[in-house]
Design an enzyme around this catalytic site. Structure first.
Site, PDB file in Angstrom:
ATOM      1  N   GLY A 227       0.769  -1.232   0.000  1.00 60.46           N
ATOM      2  CA  GLY A 227       0.000   0.000   0.000  1.00 60.46           C
ATOM      3  C   GLY A 227       0.800   1.283   0.000  1.00 60.46           C
ATOM      4  CD  GLU A 265       2.446  -8.768   1.755  1.00 57.00           C
ATOM      5  OE1 GLU A 265       1.578  -8.432   0.914  1.00 57.00           O
ATOM      6  OE2 GLU A 265       2.264  -9.663   2.590  1.00 57.00           O
ATOM      7  N   PRO A 266       5.832  -3.963  -0.314  1.00 56.57           N
ATOM      8  CG  PRO A 266       7.848  -2.784  -0.319  1.00 56.57           C
ATOM      9  CD  PRO A 266       7.074  -3.835   0.439  1.00 56.57           C
ATOM     10  N   GLY A 267       5.016  -3.085  -3.633  1.00 57.22           N
ATOM     11  CA  GLY A 267       5.143  -3.467  -5.035  1.00 57.22           C
ATOM     12  C   GLY A 267       5.245  -2.227  -5.887  1.00 57.22           C
ATOM     13  NE  ARG A 304      -3.471  -0.808 -11.226  1.00 56.11           N
ATOM     14  CZ  ARG A 304      -3.738  -1.306 -10.015  1.00 56.11           C
ATOM     15  NH1 ARG A 304      -3.689  -0.543  -8.959  1.00 56.11           N
ATOM     16  NH2 ARG A 304      -4.065  -2.566  -9.871  1.00 56.11           N
ATOM     17  CB  CYS A 333     -13.437  -3.819 -31.287  1.00 54.67           C
ATOM     18  SG  CYS A 333     -12.451  -3.864 -32.795  1.00 54.67           S
ATOM     19  CE1 TYR A 361      -0.380  -4.532  -9.019  1.00 53.48           C
ATOM     20  CE2 TYR A 361       0.335  -2.420  -8.169  1.00 53.48           C
ATOM     21  CZ  TYR A 361       0.033  -3.745  -7.962  1.00 53.48           C
ATOM     22  OH  TYR A 361       0.177  -4.290  -6.710  1.00 53.48           O
TER      23      TYR A 361
END
Length: 382
Positions: A227, A265-267, A304, A333, A361
């Protein structure tokens, strides 16, 4: 930092590798990791969230810096397994773990984040020795501020509801091998306010203390989830790392009863700033007062903005500032294929656009199979 590469580098990457493409800067990723690591108390472990970006070059870079890894599928476990890490540096989460995934995780020596009694019972049946796991709890408190990615305190597919923990513990006491030795709570997403993160993490530690005092649980690990946020626009302030680190130190001081380690848990925070997505304008269309710039790629590469309503920063390479309104559309489309409404110099076919902060992401979250467009290359730089 919104863009990992300047205009000259973006043009060179586009000319060398073609467009659309993703490019990632190893130097920027390493700088993000070191900056965060430097402010953290010694008892805090960084476990990179592989879901943010599973590129092998990125994983290897973080592994060389001492990172642990947070996985959420058998595919992510396989990518981390290729790093040949010692046991104990990988965590495995997810609300729908299949038996084959649990077997893989156990064979790798991975710490499993159990979502409920089903996980505990299946692990117990698969092992013949005492095995420590972390229990994911869906807390009764709501600090999400309406974030649709993590939800609030209402119904959730993730973890065991806090009020149901006593009943679960009674059942778990009958298991032969599994022992709950950690707590996992994920309660934030893209949060850039250090004070709010301190409030969230304080609530998690308060929950851990209640479980410890009321049920005798002994925790080796408390996983605070991810987060940690990054800016997506110039006016957005970055996370104050010094204040964030001090907040964790304060909380550990307040919770002197706890002697174990904290897991983060940083991403997005680690990977986001290192990437750019490069795509050219295919055509311009004027429609009933709206100027559409139709690009080579859209939500098949960057979904995203559609999921969160938060667009990636974008610039027209080599064209400076501009004030013409454009709706950025992709080649799919469907009228859902939109990357945002922006003000840029008046675009024309062939212009090169750079989308910043796409190291997290980006491609791995896109609808890459829809319409069978070619998958863009990912270039690792430095």
């Amino acid at each position: 930092m919104l863009f990992a590469f300047d205009d000259t580098q973006c043009r060179s990457l586009a000319e060398t590798h073609g467009t659309p493409c993703f490019a990632y800067s190893g130097a920027v990723a390493e700088a993000q990791f070191r900056a965060l690591r430097d402010v953290l108390p010694g008892r805090v472990r960084l476990a990179y969230a592989v879901k943010a970006n599973p590129h092998p070059g990125l994983l290897a870079r973080f592994a060389s810096l001492g990172a642990s890894f947070d996985c959420a599928s058998i595919g992510e476990l396989g990518r981390v397994e290729a790093l040949n890490l010692e046991p104990g540096r990988t965590f495995f989460a997810g609300p729908g773990k299949r038996e084959a995934e649990l077997q893989k995780a156990l064979a790798m020596g991975v710490r499993i984040q159990a979502e409920g009694f089903e996980d505990l019972a299946r692990i117990d049946a698969l092992v013949d020795r005492e095995t420590a796991v972390n229990l994911r709890v869906h807390p009764a408190f709501d600090v999400s501020e309406g974030n649709r990615i993590i939800g609030g305190s209402g119904p959730s597919a993730f973890g065991i509801d806090e009020e149901d923990v006593p009943a679960l513990l009674a059942r778990a006491a009958q298991l032969r091998h599994v022992r709950i030795r950690g707590l996992h709570v994920f309660a934030a997403s893209n949060q850039r306010d250090a004070a709010k993160l301190k409030t969230i993490h304080g609530a998690v530690l308060d929950l851990a203390k209640r479980l410890h005092e009321q049920h005798g649980l002994t925790f080796e690990q408390i996983d605070l989830g991810g987060g940690l946020g990054i800016p997506y626009a110039p006016e957005q302030a970055p996370l104050d790392l010094a204040a964030f680190g001090q907040g964790l130190s304060d909380l550990l001081g307040r919770h002197a009863w706890y002697k174990g380690e904290l897991i983060l848990e940083p991403g997005r925070f680690l990977a986001g700033p290192c990437g750019v997505y490069l795509a050219r304008v295919v055509r311009i269309k004027e429609s009933r007062g709206t100027r559409f710039a139709i690009l080579e790629g859209g939500i098949n590469h960057l979904i995203r903005p559609l999921l969160t309503g938060e667009p990636f920063p974008v610039k027209a390479v080599g064209q400076g500032e501009g004030a013409a309104a454009h709706t950025l559309a992709g080649p799919l489309c469907t009228s859902l294929d939109r990357l945002g409404e922006v003000r840029l110099p008046e675009l024309k076919a062939g212009d090169l656009l750079a989308f910043g902060s796409t190291g997290a992401y980006g491609l791995n979250e896109g609808m890459t199979h829809f319409l069978s467009h070619p998958v863009p290359p990912e270039i690792w730089v430095g």
